[in-house]
Scaffold this motif. Structure first.
Motif, PDB file in Angstrom:
ATOM      1  N   SER A  50       0.505  -1.214   0.328  1.00 53.26           N
ATOM      2  CA  SER A  50       0.074   0.249   0.021  1.00 53.26           C
ATOM      3  C   SER A  50       1.139   1.576   0.248  1.00 53.26           C
ATOM      4  CB  SER A  50      -1.006  -0.329   1.249  1.00 53.26           C
ATOM      5  OG  SER A  50      -0.421  -0.157   2.195  1.00 53.26           O
ATOM      6  N   LEU A  51       2.068   0.972   0.480  1.00 53.60           N
ATOM      7  CA  LEU A  51       2.991   2.230   0.480  1.00 53.60           C
ATOM      8  C   LEU A  51       3.579   2.640  -0.799  1.00 53.60           C
ATOM      9  CD1 LEU A  51       4.698   1.717   3.865  1.00 53.60           C
ATOM     10  CD2 LEU A  51       3.366   3.016   3.322  1.00 53.60           C
ATOM     11  N   LYS A  52       3.959   1.750  -1.581  1.00 47.52           N
ATOM     12  CA  LYS A  52       4.327   1.918  -3.528  1.00 47.52           C
ATOM     13  C   LYS A  52       3.521   1.774  -4.301  1.00 47.52           C
ATOM     14  CE  LYS A  52       8.580  -0.600  -2.024  1.00 47.52           C
ATOM     15  NZ  LYS A  52       9.682  -0.788  -1.849  1.00 47.52           N
ATOM     16  N   ALA A  53       2.155   1.643  -3.793  1.00 47.69           N
ATOM     17  CA  ALA A  53       1.149   1.215  -5.067  1.00 47.69           C
ATOM     18  C   ALA A  53       0.959   2.749  -5.665  1.00 47.69           C
ATOM     19  CB  ALA A  53      -0.682   1.065  -3.673  1.00 47.69           C
ATOM     20  N   ALA A  54       0.782   3.477  -5.330  1.00 48.86           N
ATOM     21  CA  ALA A  54       0.573   5.079  -5.900  1.00 48.86           C
ATOM     22  C   ALA A  54       1.614   5.154  -7.138  1.00 48.86           C
ATOM     23  CB  ALA A  54       0.142   6.303  -5.268  1.00 48.86           C
ATOM     24  N   THR A  55       2.472   5.005  -6.600  1.00 48.49           N
ATOM     25  CA  THR A  55       3.861   5.263  -7.543  1.00 48.49           C
ATOM     26  C   THR A  55       3.935   3.456  -8.346  1.00 48.49           C
ATOM     27  OG1 THR A  55       5.094   6.220  -5.242  1.00 48.49           O
ATOM     28  CG2 THR A  55       6.978   5.250  -7.619  1.00 48.49           C
ATOM     29  N   ARG A  56       3.702   2.407  -8.256  1.00 49.76           N
ATOM     30  CA  ARG A  56       3.822   1.673  -9.361  1.00 49.76           C
ATOM     31  C   ARG A  56       2.450   1.873  -9.999  1.00 49.76           C
ATOM     32  NH1 ARG A  56       4.366  -3.398  -5.417  1.00 49.76           N
ATOM     33  NH2 ARG A  56       6.409  -3.335  -4.593  1.00 49.76           N
ATOM     34  N   LYS A  57       1.388   2.567  -9.680  1.00 54.13           N
ATOM     35  CA  LYS A  57       0.240   2.855 -10.935  1.00 54.13           C
ATOM     36  C   LYS A  57       0.412   3.704 -12.109  1.00 54.13           C
ATOM     37  CE  LYS A  57      -3.993   0.818  -7.928  1.00 54.13           C
ATOM     38  NZ  LYS A  57      -5.173   1.740  -7.224  1.00 54.13           N
ATOM     39  N   ALA A  58       1.073   4.584 -11.235  1.00 45.47           N
ATOM     40  CA  ALA A  58       1.466   6.196 -12.101  1.00 45.47           C
ATOM     41  C   ALA A  58       2.283   5.193 -13.116  1.00 45.47           C
ATOM     42  CB  ALA A  58       1.753   7.127 -10.842  1.00 45.47           C
TER      43      ALA A  58
END
Length: 100
Positions: A50-58
């Motif tokens: 969950s801490l890396k999800a936004a970066t991975r999606k972007a």
């Protein structure tokens, strides 16, 4: 049918956002990491941390249409399915405040 139709039609279909009724991640789809071509991951990797999800999606969903199409749920690439009937009757005249 032209040869081009066999290639273009499925590609266009996969690029469109999926409706909620048919929106799933392709459990067989894998892709390699940008910084490590030896490591293959699946769609769940995008949201696993969950801490890396936004970066991975972007990084992956926003820049790679194949990943966005195959990982529709993980990439938030689902839209609401249209309703079968109108939800409310129209008003007789314009209103000052729109209805919900």
């Amino acid at each position: 049918m032209h040869f081009r139709s066999f290639i273009v039609a499925p590609l266009l279909t996969s690029l469109c956002m999926q409706t909620v009724e048919s929106c799933v991640d392709d459990i067989t789809y894998t892709f390699t990491l940008l910084w490590d071509n030896d490591t293959e991951v699946n769609c769940s990797w995008l949201t696993k941390n969950s801490l890396k999800a936004a970066t991975r999606k972007a990084t992956y969903c926003d820049n790679y249409t194949a990943i966005r199409a195959a990982c529709a749920v993980s990439c938030n690439n689902c839209t609401s399915a249209p309703t079968k009937a109108p939800t409310k009757n129209p008003t007789k005249a314009p209103t000052k405040n729109p209805t919900k």
